[in-house]
Write a protein that holds these residues in place. Structure first.
Motif, short mmCIF file in Angstrom:
data_model
loop_
_atom_site.label_atom_id
_atom_site.label_comp_id
_atom_site.label_asym_id
_atom_site.label_seq_id
_atom_site.Cartn_x
_atom_site.Cartn_y
_atom_site.Cartn_z
N PHE A 284 -2.39 -1.99 -2.58
CA PHE A 284 -2.59 -1.20 -3.73
C PHE A 284 -2.35 0.37 -3.59
O PHE A 284 -1.70 1.21 -4.14
N ALA A 285 -3.07 0.69 -2.30
CA ALA A 285 -2.99 2.05 -1.79
C ALA A 285 -1.72 2.60 -1.70
O ALA A 285 -1.42 3.62 -1.85
N ALA B 264 4.75 -1.76 -8.95
CA ALA B 264 5.38 -2.63 -8.79
C ALA B 264 4.52 -3.70 -7.87
O ALA B 264 3.79 -3.35 -7.08
N GLY B 265 4.86 -4.84 -8.11
CA GLY B 265 3.82 -6.20 -7.71
C GLY B 265 2.62 -6.28 -8.49
O GLY B 265 1.82 -7.08 -7.86
N TYR B 266 2.26 -5.64 -9.53
CA TYR B 266 1.25 -5.91 -10.23
C TYR B 266 1.52 -6.11 -11.75
O TYR B 266 2.14 -5.50 -12.30
#
Length: 229
Positions: free
Chosen positions: A53-54, A92-94
């Protein structure tokens, strides 16, 4: 659990024991590299998710910007840090949108605030009105999907959502106008459900009682609400 605050600077990760230490380190890294893109979040590093996430935050940051999660923002409020609310952002990805903030009040600037409301028969439909009660969930889903899609495409940051009403911030007035035109165009086939109403105003946002607010939001909302009066 190994909970820590993670700083990502242009893809490079650093782990810190506290949010305050992470923010201080990020500010120092930006001082060394003024165009660095930085993201900060907190979580259990053994699970790996906060590391990713970071990284995601750093990839969507503008050059020189430090983006933080809501948890980081709340953790360092006592340090007199100031933040610019970027609203709920698609990452992206969440699957879910994430509330993201930009560190450093010195970067705060006037934004174009847009109030978007769905009206019916010349009257703005609100949550407690009969028109709103009669609207089907399918119609509401169409409306929500249309609004979110266009706001994301035109770099709008949603500040508040109340059923059929949106308050959105844009960095530039031209983005706000383009978004309104695009929304009007794509919503035209659905006008049997209701008509979109817009209110525009320039101003800054202020954090007040667990939400971001400002006179520009109030004015934009009033303009939209009185459009057909």
């Amino acid at each position: 659990m190994a909970v820590a605050s993670i700083v990502c600077v242009d893809g490079d990760l650093d782990v810190h024991d506290t949010a305050s230490a992470a923010v201080a380190a990020a500010i120092e890294r930006r001082r060394e590299s003024p165009t660095a893109r930085i993201g900060i979040c907190v979580g259990d590093i053994e699970l790996g998710d906060p590391l990713g996430f970071a990284r995601r935050l750093s990839t969507i940051a503008e050059p020189g910007a430090i983006l933080v999660s809501d948890t980081i923002r709340r953790s360092v409020e006592r340090d007199d840090r100031s933040f610019l609310d970027l609203g709920a952002v698609s990452i992206a990805g969440y699957a879910d949108r994430m509330h993201v903030f930009e560190l450093d009040g010195a970067r705060q600037r006037d934004r174009c605030i847009v109030a978007i409301e769905l009206s019916r028969n010349g009257v703005v439909s609100r949550r407690d009105e009969p028109e709103d009660q009669a609207r089907t969930e399918a119609e509401l889903s169409d409306y929500d999907r249309t609004v979110w899609r266009q706001l994301a495409a035109h770099r709008g940051f949603v500040q508040r959502v109340e059923r059929l009403e949106y308050l959105v911030a844009f960095d530039a007035p031209v983005d706000a106008v383009d978004a309104a035109i695009a929304l009007h165009r794509v919503w035209a086939p659905h006008e049997a459900i209701g008509r979109l109403v817009f209110g525009f105003e320039l101003g800054r946002l202020t954090y007040m009682v667990d939400r971001w607010w400002g006179s520009a939001m109030i004015t934009a909302n009033r303009i939209a609400s009185t459009r057909f009066q």
